[in-house]
Design a protein around this motif. Sequence first.
Motif, PDB file in Angstrom:
ATOM      1  N   ILE A 199     -28.997  66.618  23.724  1.00 57.08           N
ATOM      2  CA  ILE A 199     -30.251  66.405  24.459  1.00 57.08           C
ATOM      3  C   ILE A 199     -30.048  66.584  25.373  1.00 57.08           C
ATOM      4  CG2 ILE A 199     -29.677  63.993  23.793  1.00 57.08           C
ATOM      5  CD1 ILE A 199     -28.212  63.714  26.861  1.00 57.08           C
ATOM      6  N   PHE A 200     -31.488  66.477  26.037  1.00 54.51           N
ATOM      7  CA  PHE A 200     -31.791  67.060  27.903  1.00 54.51           C
ATOM      8  C   PHE A 200     -30.269  65.951  29.221  1.00 54.51           C
ATOM      9  CE2 PHE A 200     -34.967  68.039  25.368  1.00 54.51           C
ATOM     10  CZ  PHE A 200     -35.831  69.856  25.209  1.00 54.51           C
ATOM     11  N   GLN A 201     -29.772  67.045  28.991  1.00 55.30           N
ATOM     12  CA  GLN A 201     -28.752  66.307  30.293  1.00 55.30           C
ATOM     13  C   GLN A 201     -29.762  66.266  31.189  1.00 55.30           C
ATOM     14  OE1 GLN A 201     -24.990  66.238  29.593  1.00 55.30           O
ATOM     15  NE2 GLN A 201     -25.449  67.038  27.702  1.00 55.30           N
ATOM     16  N   GLN A 202     -30.194  66.769  32.076  1.00 54.79           N
ATOM     17  CA  GLN A 202     -30.671  66.538  33.914  1.00 54.79           C
ATOM     18  C   GLN A 202     -32.354  65.201  33.292  1.00 54.79           C
ATOM     19  OE1 GLN A 202     -29.273  67.754  36.206  1.00 54.79           O
ATOM     20  NE2 GLN A 202     -28.082  68.249  34.473  1.00 54.79           N
ATOM     21  N   LEU A 203     -32.763  65.460  32.484  1.00 59.09           N
ATOM     22  CA  LEU A 203     -33.849  63.662  32.093  1.00 59.09           C
ATOM     23  C   LEU A 203     -33.048  62.712  32.013  1.00 59.09           C
ATOM     24  CD1 LEU A 203     -36.296  66.110  29.597  1.00 59.09           C
ATOM     25  CD2 LEU A 203     -36.009  65.952  32.475  1.00 59.09           C
ATOM     26  N   THR A 204     -33.597  61.893  32.213  1.00 61.42           N
ATOM     27  CA  THR A 204     -33.641  60.127  31.944  1.00 61.42           C
ATOM     28  C   THR A 204     -33.929  59.849  30.241  1.00 61.42           C
ATOM     29  OG1 THR A 204     -35.574  59.000  32.648  1.00 61.42           O
ATOM     30  CG2 THR A 204     -34.218  59.723  34.132  1.00 61.42           C
ATOM     31  N   VAL A 205     -32.743  58.911  30.420  1.00 60.55           N
ATOM     32  CA  VAL A 205     -32.461  58.142  28.893  1.00 60.55           C
ATOM     33  C   VAL A 205     -34.525  58.048  28.350  1.00 60.55           C
ATOM     34  CG1 VAL A 205     -32.131  56.145  27.813  1.00 60.55           C
ATOM     35  CG2 VAL A 205     -30.837  57.267  28.700  1.00 60.55           C
ATOM     36  N   GLU A 206     -35.265  57.713  29.439  1.00 61.08           N
ATOM     37  CA  GLU A 206     -36.393  57.437  28.839  1.00 61.08           C
ATOM     38  C   GLU A 206     -37.172  58.711  28.924  1.00 61.08           C
ATOM     39  OE1 GLU A 206     -40.230  54.664  29.941  1.00 61.08           O
ATOM     40  OE2 GLU A 206     -39.035  54.826  31.709  1.00 61.08           O
ATOM     41  N   GLU A 207     -37.123  59.397  29.665  1.00 57.77           N
ATOM     42  CA  GLU A 207     -38.038  60.705  29.356  1.00 57.77           C
ATOM     43  C   GLU A 207     -37.333  62.052  27.862  1.00 57.77           C
ATOM     44  OE1 GLU A 207     -39.001  62.090  33.750  1.00 57.77           O
ATOM     45  OE2 GLU A 207     -36.849  62.826  33.403  1.00 57.77           O
ATOM     46  N   ASN A 208     -35.834  61.466  27.715  1.00 59.85           N
ATOM     47  CA  ASN A 208     -35.840  62.565  26.770  1.00 59.85           C
ATOM     48  C   ASN A 208     -36.196  61.386  25.766  1.00 59.85           C
ATOM     49  OD1 ASN A 208     -33.189  64.019  26.301  1.00 59.85           O
ATOM     50  ND2 ASN A 208     -32.882  62.846  27.988  1.00 59.85           N
ATOM     51  N   ILE A 209     -36.258  60.204  25.083  1.00 67.94           N
ATOM     52  CA  ILE A 209     -37.065  59.564  24.488  1.00 67.94           C
ATOM     53  C   ILE A 209     -38.236  59.165  23.729  1.00 67.94           C
ATOM     54  CG2 ILE A 209     -37.788  56.971  23.034  1.00 67.94           C
ATOM     55  CD1 ILE A 209     -35.173  55.812  24.651  1.00 67.94           C
ATOM     56  N   ARG A 210     -38.697  59.632  25.714  1.00 70.55           N
ATOM     57  CA  ARG A 210     -40.248  60.159  25.280  1.00 70.55           C
ATOM     58  C   ARG A 210     -40.862  61.422  24.808  1.00 70.55           C
ATOM     59  NH1 ARG A 210     -44.098  57.184  26.880  1.00 70.55           N
ATOM     60  NH2 ARG A 210     -43.682  54.702  28.631  1.00 70.55           N
ATOM     61  N   LEU A 211     -40.339  61.901  24.810  1.00 69.72           N
ATOM     62  CA  LEU A 211     -40.236  63.689  24.666  1.00 69.72           C
ATOM     63  C   LEU A 211     -40.226  63.759  22.453  1.00 69.72           C
ATOM     64  CD1 LEU A 211     -37.257  65.607  26.697  1.00 69.72           C
ATOM     65  CD2 LEU A 211     -39.601  66.480  26.110  1.00 69.72           C
ATOM     66  N   GLY A 212     -39.810  62.743  21.960  1.00 71.99           N
ATOM     67  CA  GLY A 212     -40.090  62.599  20.436  1.00 71.99           C
ATOM     68  C   GLY A 212     -41.332  61.602  19.985  1.00 71.99           C
ATOM     69  N   LEU A 213     -42.075  61.558  21.625  1.00 67.42           N
ATOM     70  CA  LEU A 213     -43.563  60.804  20.656  1.00 67.42           C
ATOM     71  C   LEU A 213     -44.289  63.126  21.404  1.00 67.42           C
ATOM     72  CD1 LEU A 213     -44.104  58.101  22.968  1.00 67.42           C
ATOM     73  CD2 LEU A 213     -44.032  57.816  20.572  1.00 67.42           C
ATOM     74  N   GLU A 214     -43.642  63.603  21.354  1.00 62.46           N
ATOM     75  CA  GLU A 214     -44.769  64.738  21.195  1.00 62.46           C
ATOM     76  C   GLU A 214     -45.099  64.979  20.011  1.00 62.46           C
ATOM     77  OE1 GLU A 214     -45.257  66.987  24.145  1.00 62.46           O
ATOM     78  OE2 GLU A 214     -44.936  65.384  25.345  1.00 62.46           O
ATOM     79  N   ALA A 215     -44.368  64.898  19.100  1.00 56.70           N
ATOM     80  CA  ALA A 215     -44.762  65.016  17.555  1.00 56.70           C
ATOM     81  C   ALA A 215     -46.097  63.831  16.987  1.00 56.70           C
ATOM     82  CB  ALA A 215     -43.587  64.754  16.545  1.00 56.70           C
ATOM     83  N   ALA A 216     -46.310  63.227  17.511  1.00 58.80           N
ATOM     84  CA  ALA A 216     -46.180  61.605  17.331  1.00 58.80           C
ATOM     85  C   ALA A 216     -47.976  62.021  17.532  1.00 58.80           C
ATOM     86  CB  ALA A 216     -46.184  60.185  17.593  1.00 58.80           C
ATOM     87  N   SER A 217     -48.857  61.422  17.000  1.00 58.17           N
ATOM     88  CA  SER A 217     -50.209  60.680  16.793  1.00 58.17           C
ATOM     89  C   SER A 217     -50.727  60.737  18.297  1.00 58.17           C
ATOM     90  CB  SER A 217     -50.639  60.307  16.259  1.00 58.17           C
ATOM     91  OG  SER A 217     -50.556  58.582  16.476  1.00 58.17           O
ATOM     92  N   ALA A 218     -51.961  60.793  18.427  1.00 57.60           N
ATOM     93  CA  ALA A 218     -52.420  60.194  20.220  1.00 57.60           C
ATOM     94  C   ALA A 218     -52.275  59.121  20.351  1.00 57.60           C
ATOM     95  CB  ALA A 218     -53.639  60.978  20.518  1.00 57.60           C
ATOM     96  N   GLU A 219     -52.726  58.150  19.289  1.00 52.93           N
ATOM     97  CA  GLU A 219     -52.747  57.078  19.620  1.00 52.93           C
ATOM     98  C   GLU A 219     -51.133  56.189  19.651  1.00 52.93           C
ATOM     99  OE1 GLU A 219     -53.820  53.311  16.290  1.00 52.93           O
ATOM    100  OE2 GLU A 219     -54.339  54.976  15.750  1.00 52.93           O
ATOM    101  N   LYS A 220     -49.824  57.167  19.438  1.00 51.12           N
ATOM    102  CA  LYS A 220     -48.677  56.596  19.544  1.00 51.12           C
ATOM    103  C   LYS A 220     -48.314  56.706  20.714  1.00 51.12           C
ATOM    104  CE  LYS A 220     -46.387  56.435  14.019  1.00 51.12           C
ATOM    105  NZ  LYS A 220     -46.177  57.263  13.385  1.00 51.12           N
TER     106      LYS A 220
END
Length: 242
Positions: free
Chosen positions: A96-117
């Motif tokens: 995980i990215f130590q310096q990012l918040t929990v929310e920012e870490n999770i949102r990074l997972g949306l990068e591969a998702a569709s624009a809608e998601k």
Amino acid sequence: MSNATGTGQTLTLSGIEAGYGESMVLRSVQLKVEPGQVVCLMGRNGVGKTTLMKTIMGLIKPRSGKVVYGDADITTAPPDRRAKRGISYVPQGRDIFQQLTVEENIRLGLEAASAEKRKAGIPPHVYEMFPVLKEMLHRKGGDLSGGQQQQLSIARAIVSDPELLLLDEPMEGIQPSIVMDIENAIASIKAAGRTSVLLIEQSLAFATSIADYYYVIDKGTVVAEGKGAELSEEQMRKHLAV
């Protein structure tokens, strides 16, 4: 999560030879993960399980053989292309990215998702699986315990609703209470039926309770395979005993 079943695509590996530099780790590996299945990959440490995961994700290029996902040959596709096809990977060791918040870490997972998601944001079922993450949304990833970081790593991988989830020993070195949370999360992913899971797991009890199918690897080769219910202690002792 809905109870749709049978969606997704089949992952098929055939004749995979892969390794690092001159050293060959995997030899003629054949493996298949059908839509909605949980497949367990078992074997001692150092026999090639992680190398196989990295080959599926495109982090290692196979020397020979094919990786096919659905009707597409993805053998030479880069990792980001595979992620956009719906394959998510949780490596060993809570990446995980130590310096990012929990929310920012999770949102990074949306990068591969569709624009809608991406626009819809983090779906509620992620927090239903891991309620502790909702309480810690604005904490830095590095402030979480090892077990919480592992939950965060899985949450980031599932936030885009992947079709195939690769989990490399998600329970290793985790405190027992969180092991139960992660086992329950994998069980609920299976119950929803939208995501296939390829899981490296050393616990025979959990593997037999969750797996539809299993493969045992030894010295880079598949030495046993079958339906999860057929996993026998005798077989496992033979291949897993140090």
